[in-house]
Design a protein around this motif. Structure first.
Motif, PDB file in Angstrom:
ATOM      1  N   GLY A  43       5.848   2.097  14.548  1.00 20.70           N
ATOM      2  CA  GLY A  43       5.064   3.223  14.054  1.00 20.70           C
ATOM      3  C   GLY A  43       5.869   4.458  13.749  1.00 20.70           C
ATOM      4  N   GLN A  44       7.203   4.383  13.832  1.00 22.57           N
ATOM      5  CA  GLN A  44       8.016   5.552  13.520  1.00 22.57           C
ATOM      6  C   GLN A  44       8.034   5.765  12.006  1.00 22.57           C
ATOM      7  OE1 GLN A  44      11.722   4.671  15.564  1.00 22.57           O
ATOM      8  NE2 GLN A  44      11.051   5.792  17.379  1.00 22.57           N
ATOM      9  N   ILE A  45       7.652   6.962  11.586  1.00 22.26           N
ATOM     10  CA  ILE A  45       7.419   7.226  10.173  1.00 22.26           C
ATOM     11  C   ILE A  45       8.686   7.771   9.500  1.00 22.26           C
ATOM     12  CG2 ILE A  45       6.012   8.478   8.507  1.00 22.26           C
ATOM     13  CD1 ILE A  45       4.589   6.226  10.137  1.00 22.26           C
ATOM     14  N   LEU A  76       4.455  15.410   5.093  1.00 24.26           N
ATOM     15  CA  LEU A  76       4.146  14.191   5.832  1.00 24.26           C
ATOM     16  C   LEU A  76       2.619  14.104   5.923  1.00 24.26           C
ATOM     17  CD1 LEU A  76       5.751  13.009   9.232  1.00 24.26           C
ATOM     18  CD2 LEU A  76       3.524  12.282   8.366  1.00 24.26           C
ATOM     19  N   VAL A 107       3.381   7.403  14.972  1.00 26.52           N
ATOM     20  CA  VAL A 107       1.990   7.787  14.755  1.00 26.52           C
ATOM     21  C   VAL A 107       1.371   8.174  16.094  1.00 26.52           C
ATOM     22  CG1 VAL A 107      -0.267   6.984  13.958  1.00 26.52           C
ATOM     23  CG2 VAL A 107       1.801   6.302  12.732  1.00 26.52           C
ATOM     24  N   SER A 144      10.604   9.067   5.958  1.00 21.98           N
ATOM     25  CA  SER A 144      10.334   9.720   4.687  1.00 21.98           C
ATOM     26  C   SER A 144      10.375   8.694   3.554  1.00 21.98           C
ATOM     27  CB  SER A 144      11.370  10.809   4.424  1.00 21.98           C
ATOM     28  OG  SER A 144      11.362  11.191   3.060  1.00 21.98           O
ATOM     29  N   SER A 180       5.258   4.349   4.645  1.00 18.33           N
ATOM     30  CA  SER A 180       6.207   3.957   5.685  1.00 18.33           C
ATOM     31  C   SER A 180       5.775   2.669   6.391  1.00 18.33           C
ATOM     32  CB  SER A 180       6.365   5.094   6.704  1.00 18.33           C
ATOM     33  OG  SER A 180       7.364   4.793   7.653  1.00 18.33           O
ATOM     34  N   LEU A 181       4.499   2.577   6.723  1.00 23.24           N
ATOM     35  CA  LEU A 181       4.008   1.375   7.403  1.00 23.24           C
ATOM     36  C   LEU A 181       4.036   0.170   6.466  1.00 23.24           C
ATOM     37  CD1 LEU A 181       0.984   2.823   9.432  1.00 23.24           C
ATOM     38  CD2 LEU A 181       3.280   2.281  10.261  1.00 23.24           C
ATOM     39  N   TYR A 198      12.849  10.308  14.858  1.00 22.23           N
ATOM     40  CA  TYR A 198      11.565   9.887  14.296  1.00 22.23           C
ATOM     41  C   TYR A 198      10.453  10.096  15.318  1.00 22.23           C
ATOM     42  CZ  TYR A 198      14.342   7.337  10.801  1.00 22.23           C
ATOM     43  OH  TYR A 198      15.215   7.001   9.795  1.00 22.23           O
ATOM     44  N   VAL A 213       2.518   8.194   5.539  1.00 22.59           N
ATOM     45  CA  VAL A 213       2.357   7.236   6.636  1.00 22.59           C
ATOM     46  C   VAL A 213       2.057   5.854   6.068  1.00 22.59           C
ATOM     47  CG1 VAL A 213       0.930   6.609   8.614  1.00 22.59           C
ATOM     48  CG2 VAL A 213       1.654   8.985   8.297  1.00 22.59           C
ATOM     49  N   LYS A 214       1.191   5.786   5.102  1.00 25.65           N
ATOM     50  CA  LYS A 214       0.855   4.527   4.444  1.00 25.65           C
ATOM     51  C   LYS A 214       2.102   3.866   3.862  1.00 25.65           C
ATOM     52  CE  LYS A 214      -2.041   2.730   0.610  1.00 25.65           C
ATOM     53  NZ  LYS A 214      -0.955   2.212  -0.252  1.00 25.65           N
ATOM     54  N   GLY A 249      13.220  11.830   9.346  1.00 30.18           N
ATOM     55  CA  GLY A 249      11.970  11.585  10.042  1.00 30.18           C
ATOM     56  C   GLY A 249      11.285  12.889  10.385  1.00 30.18           C
TER      57      GLY A 249
END
Length: 510
Positions: free
Chosen positions: A176-178, A118, A76, A180, A126-127, A73, A123-124, A196
């Motif tokens: 912060g590791q994004i 990605l 960000v 899928s 995943s967070l 991963y 990102v949204k 990731g």
């Protein structure tokens, strides 16, 4: 004007000068002339470290997992060798003028290792999963994030409940590791089959045995990943460390202080790095006898930290009374020697706590042969704190179950010092076994997070929060941790990382 962190492509060249700071050692290996070596075709590197407890960064409850998770991963952001925030998936970020939101500007054209897009929406998602998932261990670190918006394909904004300038640091680690979004739909599968956007992709995985990874050509900085295949195995047992290096079973092996002399004697270089983690005793102050602060103070006073360093840790490390090493921004010098070793004082404190004839406690260890645990037992016994040792039941996560109220542990730090204080001392912190927090601590932590990382007032604010936490909580800090890496001469380009180990610039040569 808005506070802006301008992204820059971070050079991952093999031969790069590394600035020396108090908590960062020199590069692990000298840079050989590139004319005199060549990359081995189809190069494979076998790393003896530790397999992750899960490949899902949202549910991982083991601090050390971050090193393995970073293989698959990308965050960000990243942290460099000194632990400072640098561009990752985001090439830059911009804070609003009032500090209540931060927009991360993603690199265009990013994809996950399975080829899916990605973008800001991913990102949204995943967070948000990290913030809301039932079993999330990172949700407490996202508490200041009120909502997240995808403003375009490449811009994602975190809207905050309060000013928080720690976010770029926070998003460089597991938080912060994004992941899928498609893969995250099946959390059980994700635990063993990560998707990731990191430097490598997981090819095969045998839990408890090894993980085989291959280079991810879609990684944004793939040009600096020279290893084609990486095999991750548990660190070798002390009895076979030398044999494993000699046979090529390991190219890099994480070893303990007790192994250093033998490995060096066998002719292998052992590189030493002073890192952020510290050894610590976790204490549940809602369970007798630890509910009496004088008992906890007696324990801390009875421990001879210098003897732990010298005898149990072969002279490596520094006595510690706080979770941060000297030279780190959150380190508070007022806490040095907070509880000097004094057996007579420890006995007096026990008497004042209502235990004039001593007290019986049980200290839980992660393994039976931990020399630190054995020496602590001797030191506590000498002060009338009659200590028996027990090994934690395999598979029982004490951060979740709170089964053991007194545990020899290791705090593996976090990328943000504010986050570290939350993990250790926050009401839902993994290492806050009693889930109690000094009344004034949340405000002090929030105040520290309200200063930009470059603000001259920031160090004093974060050090104030450290002092409130350490003097108001029962955790007993012992000594700083040193990382030892033995490696084959074929491995070149290794660099010291005070926090997360990375492999940009590393080569296996012939």
């Amino acid at each position: 004007m808005p506070v802006t962190a301008v992204g820059r492509a971070v050079s991952r060249a093999v031969c790069r000068a590394v600035g020396l700071v108090a908590v960062v050692a020199l590069p692990l290996t000298g840079c050989a002339s590139q004319a005199s070596v060549r990359q081995a075709a189809g190069s494979t590197l076998t790393w003896g470290w530790s397999l992750p407890s899960t490949w899902d960064p949202v549910t991982s409850a083991v601090g050390n997992d971050v090193h393995a998770l970073t293989l698959v991963y990308e965050g960000v952001t990243e942290v460099d060798e000194k632990g400072e925030a640098q561009p990752g998936l985001a090439e830059s970020w911009t804070y609003a003028k009032d500090g209540r939101s931060v927009t991360f500007h993603l690199r265009p054209g990013l994809t996950f290792s399975d080829g899916t897009k990605l973008d800001a929406a991913a990102v949204k998602a995943s967070l948000e999963r990290g913030k809301t998932a039932k079993d999330s261990t990172i949700a407490p670190q996202l508490v200041t994030v009120e909502r997240i918006t995808a403003d375009s394909d490449t811009d994602v904004t975190l809207h905050l409940t309060q000013v928080d300038y720690q976010i770029p640091l926070l998003l460089s680690g597991k938080t912060g590791q994004i992941v899928s979004p498609a893969a995250a739909k099946d959390a059980a599968e994700l635990a063993t089959q990560p998707v990731g956007a990191g430097p490598f992709m997981l090819k095969t995985y045998v839990p408890g045995s090894q993980a085989t990874l291959v280079k991810n050509p879609a990684f944004w900085n793939a040009g600096q990943i020279h290893i084609e295949n990486l095999v991750l195995k548990p660190a070798p047992d002390p009895s076979v460390a030398v044999a494993g290096l000699q046979s090529g079973q390991y190219d890099i092996a994480d070893i303990t202080a007790s192994q250093v002399a033998g490995v060096k004697a066998a002719g292998f270089p052992v590189e030493t790095t002073d890192v952020l983690p510290v050894r610590v005793l976790d204490v549940n102050n809602t369970v007798k006898p630890f509910d009496n602060p004088k008992v906890v103070e007696a324990i801390s006073t009875a421990i001879d930290r210098q003897a732990l360093v010298k005898t149990a840790n072969f002279g490596y490390g520094t006595p510690a009374w706080q979770p941060f090493p000297r030279g780190y921004v959150a380190y508070n010098a007022d806490l040095d020697n907070l509880y000097p070793h004094d057996v007579a004082m420890a006995k007096r404190l026990l008497a004042e706590a209502g235990y004039p004839d001593g007290v019986d406690v049980q200290l839980a260890l992660s393994k039976a042969d931990d020399p630190v645990g054995e020496l602590i037992q001797q030191q506590l016994n000498a002060a009338g704190i009659r200590t028996t040792l027990t090994v934690q039941t395999p598979g029982v996560n004490n951060y979740i179950t709170r089964r053991y109220p007194f545990v020899l542990d290791q705090f593996n730090a976090r990328q943000s010092p504010v986050q570290a204080l939350q993990v250790l001392f926050g009401p839902e912190g993994l290492m806050n076994l009693g889930k109690t927090t000094p009344e004034e601590l949340p405000a002090a932590v929030a105040e520290a997070g309200g200063y930009a990382l470059t603000d001259p007032a920031y160090p004093a604010a974060i050090q104030k929060a450290t002092k409130i936490a350490v003097t108001g909580m029962p955790n007993v800090f012992l000594f700083t941790v040193t990382r030892f890496a033995a490696h084959s001469p074929k491995v070149q380009g290794l660099r010291n990382w005070v926090d997360i180990q990375r492999f940009e610039g590393v080569r296996v040569v012939t």
